[in-house]
Write a protein that holds these residues in place. Structure first.
Motif, PDB file in Angstrom:
ATOM      1  N   VAL A 236       0.834  -1.210   0.000  1.00 20.78           N
ATOM      2  CA  VAL A 236       0.000   0.000   0.000  1.00 20.78           C
ATOM      3  C   VAL A 236       0.863   1.252   0.000  1.00 20.78           C
ATOM      4  CG1 VAL A 236      -1.578   1.361   1.424  1.00 20.78           C
ATOM      5  CG2 VAL A 236      -2.043  -1.040   1.027  1.00 20.78           C
ATOM      6  N   LEU A 237       1.938   1.186   0.780  1.00 18.19           N
ATOM      7  CA  LEU A 237       2.757   2.386   0.918  1.00 18.19           C
ATOM      8  C   LEU A 237       3.620   2.652  -0.313  1.00 18.19           C
ATOM      9  CD1 LEU A 237       3.913   2.335   4.627  1.00 18.19           C
ATOM     10  CD2 LEU A 237       2.052   3.600   3.587  1.00 18.19           C
TER      11      LEU A 237
ATOM     12  N   VAL B 212      -1.707   6.600  -8.597  1.00 17.32           N
ATOM     13  CA  VAL B 212      -2.239   7.467  -7.529  1.00 17.32           C
ATOM     14  C   VAL B 212      -1.454   8.765  -7.371  1.00 17.32           C
ATOM     15  CG1 VAL B 212      -3.345   5.637  -6.195  1.00 17.32           C
ATOM     16  CG2 VAL B 212      -0.940   6.203  -5.776  1.00 17.32           C
ATOM     17  N   GLN B 213      -0.213   8.766  -7.868  1.00 14.34           N
ATOM     18  CA  GLN B 213       0.560  10.013  -7.760  1.00 14.34           C
ATOM     19  C   GLN B 213      -0.081  11.122  -8.590  1.00 14.34           C
ATOM     20  OE1 GLN B 213       2.511   9.849  -5.415  1.00 14.34           O
ATOM     21  NE2 GLN B 213       4.549   9.104  -5.887  1.00 14.34           N
TER      22      GLN B 213
ATOM     23  N   LEU C 291      -3.207  11.479  -8.908  1.00 16.22           N
ATOM     24  CA  LEU C 291      -4.525  11.825  -8.346  1.00 16.22           C
ATOM     25  C   LEU C 291      -4.385  12.804  -7.175  1.00 16.22           C
ATOM     26  CD1 LEU C 291      -6.408   8.442  -8.176  1.00 16.22           C
ATOM     27  CD2 LEU C 291      -7.088  10.466  -9.436  1.00 16.22           C
ATOM     28  N   ASN C 292      -3.917  13.993  -7.444  1.00 20.72           N
ATOM     29  CA  ASN C 292      -3.729  14.920  -6.315  1.00 20.72           C
ATOM     30  C   ASN C 292      -4.699  16.091  -6.398  1.00 20.72           C
ATOM     31  OD1 ASN C 292      -2.679  16.131  -8.481  1.00 20.72           O
ATOM     32  ND2 ASN C 292      -0.676  16.577  -7.596  1.00 20.72           N
ATOM     33  N   TYR C 293      -5.882  15.830  -6.887  1.00 22.04           N
ATOM     34  CA  TYR C 293      -6.847  16.939  -7.003  1.00 22.04           C
ATOM     35  C   TYR C 293      -7.508  17.288  -5.667  1.00 22.04           C
ATOM     36  CZ  TYR C 293      -6.412  16.016 -11.939  1.00 22.04           C
ATOM     37  OH  TYR C 293      -5.907  15.844 -13.182  1.00 22.04           O
ATOM     38  N   LEU C 294      -7.335  16.437  -4.676  1.00 19.86           N
ATOM     39  CA  LEU C 294      -8.044  16.690  -3.407  1.00 19.86           C
ATOM     40  C   LEU C 294      -7.288  17.585  -2.441  1.00 19.86           C
ATOM     41  CD1 LEU C 294      -9.560  13.193  -2.689  1.00 19.86           C
ATOM     42  CD2 LEU C 294     -10.794  15.301  -3.185  1.00 19.86           C
ATOM     43  N   LYS C 295      -6.324  18.351  -2.971  1.00 20.36           N
ATOM     44  CA  LYS C 295      -5.593  19.215  -2.031  1.00 20.36           C
ATOM     45  C   LYS C 295      -6.270  20.579  -1.923  1.00 20.36           C
ATOM     46  CE  LYS C 295      -2.279  20.667  -5.518  1.00 20.36           C
ATOM     47  NZ  LYS C 295      -0.886  20.629  -5.909  1.00 20.36           N
TER      48      LYS C 295
ATOM     49  N   GLY D 103      -2.629  16.185  -1.297  1.00 18.48           N
ATOM     50  CA  GLY D 103      -3.391  15.498  -2.335  1.00 18.48           C
ATOM     51  C   GLY D 103      -2.734  14.204  -2.782  1.00 18.48           C
ATOM     52  N   ALA D 104      -1.476  13.955  -2.311  1.00 18.88           N
ATOM     53  CA  ALA D 104      -0.790  12.720  -2.707  1.00 18.88           C
ATOM     54  C   ALA D 104      -1.289  11.576  -1.845  1.00 18.88           C
ATOM     55  CB  ALA D 104       0.719  12.889  -2.532  1.00 18.88           C
ATOM     56  N   ILE D 105      -1.919  10.587  -2.456  1.00 11.87           N
ATOM     57  CA  ILE D 105      -2.549   9.518  -1.685  1.00 11.87           C
ATOM     58  C   ILE D 105      -1.520   8.712  -0.916  1.00 11.87           C
ATOM     59  CG2 ILE D 105      -3.919   7.410  -1.880  1.00 11.87           C
ATOM     60  CD1 ILE D 105      -5.155   8.794  -4.378  1.00 11.87           C
ATOM     61  N   GLY D 106      -0.342   8.557  -1.522  1.00 15.98           N
ATOM     62  CA  GLY D 106       0.713   7.818  -0.846  1.00 15.98           C
ATOM     63  C   GLY D 106       1.080   8.446   0.489  1.00 15.98           C
TER      64      GLY D 106
ATOM     65  N   TYR E 119      -0.850  10.379   2.333  1.00 13.43           N
ATOM     66  CA  TYR E 119      -1.947  10.178   3.285  1.00 13.43           C
ATOM     67  C   TYR E 119      -1.888   8.802   3.917  1.00 13.43           C
ATOM     68  CZ  TYR E 119      -4.272  14.205   1.132  1.00 13.43           C
ATOM     69  OH  TYR E 119      -4.599  15.431   0.662  1.00 13.43           O
ATOM     70  N   LEU E 120      -1.635   7.824   3.071  1.00 14.56           N
ATOM     71  CA  LEU E 120      -1.582   6.458   3.580  1.00 14.56           C
ATOM     72  C   LEU E 120      -0.436   6.296   4.560  1.00 14.56           C
ATOM     73  CD1 LEU E 120      -2.307   4.551   0.269  1.00 14.56           C
ATOM     74  CD2 LEU E 120      -3.757   4.656   2.287  1.00 14.56           C
ATOM     75  N   MET E 121       0.673   6.915   4.189  1.00 14.33           N
ATOM     76  CA  MET E 121       1.842   6.850   5.062  1.00 14.33           C
ATOM     77  C   MET E 121       1.493   7.424   6.440  1.00 14.33           C
ATOM     78  SD  MET E 121       5.211   6.275   4.237  1.00 14.33           S
ATOM     79  CE  MET E 121       6.034   7.296   3.020  1.00 14.33           C
TER      80      MET E 121
END
Lengths: 109, 654
Positions: A31-32, A101-102, A104-108, B630-633, B635-637
């Motif tokens: 996941v990480l 996922v990198q 996908l940073n629109y949620l900032k 916004g970086a999901i990685g 957030y997960l970290m």
């Protein structure tokens, strides 16, 4: 014929513990570190399964049915989650032609 | 030993008693709600008739009371406050003193209402004025009739409120509003003392109802001059000081002249300001048990009488002269209380109410004729234009100066005789004040009514005698000022001729039990009495003659504003700079402190804390938003490490 708990008990409990711990850690690391959303998703499943395995093993060794009930709950929730999660990933892919996922940073902010 | 006052069982009488204060209250409500909607004629009719009705009921009550052997009774309506041991009833005490005050309040009140109908007729807030004075009548009657200290306090605050409202009646003028505030604040200082006194009474005697407190006090075992009684009496006296304008709380009363003249007559001369005397007199049992307090009262009283009289010598505002004269006369009344001449004090209250109300109303009539001019330097020669006002004003002056056979002579003479018996020094000061009183009053008369007119041409053409509704009260009060003194004919003209003293004797019953020595009658021989009487009359006449020589023969007119005065004259003219002194030692430090509190405590500390929280929130959120990459990685970290941290903490702490 032995019933299922006895079959499970033929292997020592420690093995189960170590194995599910290893599975869980692999899931966490996946996941990480991975960038592909589908792989991350699979790693999440891996973690869930690690927990399921652990719960089942303990249930068998402790002769306690509660843990098995939990396992069913987890499975049901995981199924629902996969349903929602996969559709999100599909929609994302349709929009940005990628599942990285990198990107996908629109949620900032 | 007198038994405790019994409640009356007669429903009809109880209703009548209740009507006395309720009628003016009804007038207040009607006129107050219909302020501008009701026609002026109807307003004055409602205002006057309610008070007249109260007066007539009071007269009936008085006649009934005397016809039934003058037995005091209470009229209980309901339990008002009932908490634990404390039982405070809403009830009236009807006894000699109450009835006397009620007659005075409603009687003089009615004539002043009548006068107001004429005096205030040009005022746009006519309805408001009548509503306020009716409310005043209600509060004053409650103060006088209440059968316990708490009801007295309610009335006490009520009259204070009305005084405030009426001083600031012309509230477009900032100075008038300031005068109202000054009166209000000074009275609050006194009221604090009064309130503490009531608490102490309750703690000491377990009740605040007069009959019970006085019965307890009569059997008080702590002896004369015990600490707690001195404390109670002093605290009550502080309240009286505020309301009755004694040193050091007297400066509000002259400023109170900002209100309409009928208010000055009713509230600031005849009724409210005598509430302090009424209260001390009502508590006479407590006071005879505390001679030390009485000594203090006598000194404060005589000091006030002399100080205010000296200020009165140099004032040029017709109402200010009368105001200082009121302060001075109130000082006399307290002097009398201080030497335990209780009846003389109330006698002076009564005669003073007649002649001072008369003088104020006369002054109002002059001001009315002079188109609101109040400065006596611009008057003169008015006797030709205002004959009725002149004659009645002169009668009032003769009465206050103590010239026989007018009312003031009898009361002042009796009062000074008691003071003589108590202390020669106090008597000397009293006579000095009497001399000055006579001088400044005749100065006022001569400057206003004699000589030539010094006002403007416009004022001269406008001069007119006041309407009948204003002159009638003047005439009635002049008659009362003339004959009022015969209520208290001194013993040298005949034994047992002193109606008032005989009438009031029962209210001292408890005091006689509590401290028999204090209540012994005066024993002056007739020669001394003649001498004292002669001296006071001579002093008054000499002062009048000096005033005549100065202001009529030599035609002296007080110097105009801004000219140089001798240092002493300057000091007196500026009222000893007492207002300035209070301003320096009280008002300014408070202003200064509040400025500091405003700047430091409020602006810096309080505002700083409040704004600080706001700033902290903004600042931290501004900083923390960078974490939202916004970086999901990432957030997960964060999530995983947070879980690990929680597990660790759980392991080590839990």
């Amino acid at each position: 014929m032995n019933n299922i708990p006895e079959v499970i008990r033929t292997i020592p409990l420690d093995y189960y513990l170590f194995f599910s711990a290893a599975l869980f850690v692999i899931g966490v690391i996946g996941v990480l570190t991975r960038r592909n959303a589908i792989v991350i998703f699979m790693c999440v499943e891996l973690m869930l399964n690690a927990v399921n395995l652990l719960l089942t093993a303990l249930s068998a060794y402790r002769a306690d049915a509660n843990a098995q009930v939990f396992v069913f709950f987890i499975m049901a929730v995981a199924a629902a989650e996969v349903c929602v999660g996969l559709s999100i990933i599909v929609m994302t892919y349709r929009n940005i032609r990628s599942t990285d996922v990198q990107l996908l940073n629109y949620l900032k902010w | 030993m007198q038994e405790i006052v019994m409640p009356i069982n007669n429903q009809g009488m109880a209703l009548l008693c209740l009507l006395i204060p309720l009628l003016p209250l009804a007038g207040f409500i009607i006129n107050g709600l219909g302020n501008r909607a009701i026609a002026k004629g109807l307003v004055s009719f409602i205002g006057c008739s309610t008070v007249l009705a109260s007066f007539l009921i009071t007269v009936y009550l008085f006649l009934d009371f005397t016809a039934n052997g003058s037995r005091a009774y209470t009229v209980d309506f309901y339990d008002w406050i009932s908490v634990g041991d404390m039982q405070i009833g809403f009830s009236f005490l009807i006894d000699q003193l109450t009835l006397l005050m009620m007659l005075m309040v409603t009687g003089i009140g009615f004539f002043i209402h009548l006068y107001s109908a004429g005096y205030m007729s040009h005022d746009e807030n006519f309805g408001k004025f009548f509503a306020f004075i009716n409310l005043f009548m209600f509060s004053m009657l409650l103060l006088v009739m209440g059968s316990n200290y708490v009801m007295m306090f309610v009335g006490w605050e009520g009259v204070g409120l009305c005084s405030y409202l009426l001083i600031g009646f012309w509230n477009r003028n900032t100075n008038y509003n300031n005068a109202a505030k000054k009166a209000f604040v000074m009275n609050r200082i006194g009221d604090l003392g009064f309130l503490l006194g009531i608490f102490l009474i309750f703690i000491t005697f377990g009740s605040v109802s007069y009959p019970q407190v006085f019965a307890e006090a009569a059997q008080y075992t702590g002896g004369v001059d015990s600490g707690v009684l001195i404390a109670i009496t002093l605290l009550l006296f502080v309240g009286a000081m505020g309301k009755s304008a004694q040193i050091p709380l007297f400066t509000w009363l002259p400023d109170a002249m900002a209100g309409p003249t009928p208010v000055s007559a009713l509230i600031h001369a005849a009724t409210m300001v005598t509430a302090g005397i009424y209260m001390v007199l009502r508590s006479n049992v407590l006071y005879v048990l505390a001679p030390t307090t009485l000594e203090i009262i006598a000194i404060v009283g005589v000091a006030t009488a002399v100080l205010a009289a000296t200020i009165g010598l140099a004032q040029n505002d017709i109402k200010k002269v009368l105001a200082y004269s009121t302060v001075s006369q109130l000082g006399y009344m307290f002097l009398a209380l201080g030497v335990m001449a209780f009846s003389s004090s109330i006698f002076h209250v009564l005669t003073h109410a007649f002649f001072k109300a008369l003088l104020f109303l006369g002054a109002g009539s002059v001001i009315h004729a002079m188109s609101n001019e109040q400065d006596i330097r611009f008057m003169g020669g008015l006797r030709k234009y205002l004959p009725i006002t002149f004659v009645t004003f002169l009668i009032g002056t003769l009465a206050i100066a103590g010239i026989p056979p007018f009312a003031g002579f009898f009361s002042k003479d009796e009062l000074l005789a008691h003071v003589w018996e108590h202390s020669k020094v106090l008597w000397g000061l009293g006579v000095l004040a009497s001399f000055m009183t006579s001088f400044y009053m005749f100065r006022l008369v001569f400057l206003t009514f004699f000589g030539t007119f010094r006002g403007t041409e416009a004022q001269r053409s406008h001069l007119h005698e006041s309407p009948f509704s204003m002159t009638l009260p003047l005439i009635v009060l002049a008659v009362l000022s003339t004959v009022g003194g015969f209520l208290g004919i001194p013993p040298i003209f005949g034994e047992n001729m002193h109606i008032l003293q005989g009438y009031l004797a029962p209210i001292y019953n408890f005091a006689r039990v509590a401290n028999p020595r204090a209540m012994e009658p005066m024993h002056l021989d007739h020669a001394t009495e003649w001498m004292l009487m002669g001296i006071s009359v001579a002093v008054a006449i000499v002062a009048a003659i000096i005033a005549y020589v100065m202001y009529v023969s030599k035609r002296t007119v007080p110097v105009p504003e801004g000219s140089r005065l001798s240092p002493l004259h300057n000091l007196i003219y500026n009222k000893y700079y007492i207002d300035e002194l209070y301003d320096t030692i009280v008002v300014r430090p408070i202003m200064w402190m509040s400025a500091i509190f405003h700047r430091v405590l409020d602006n810096m500390i309080v505002d700083g804390v409040v704004n600080g929280f706001g700033k902290l929130t903004t600042y931290s959120s501004r900083t923390l938003r960078f974490a939202q990459s916004g970086a999901i990685g990432f957030y997960l970290m964060v999530m995983v490490f947070s879980i690990v941290l929680i597990l660790f903490l759980n392991f080590f702490i839990g």
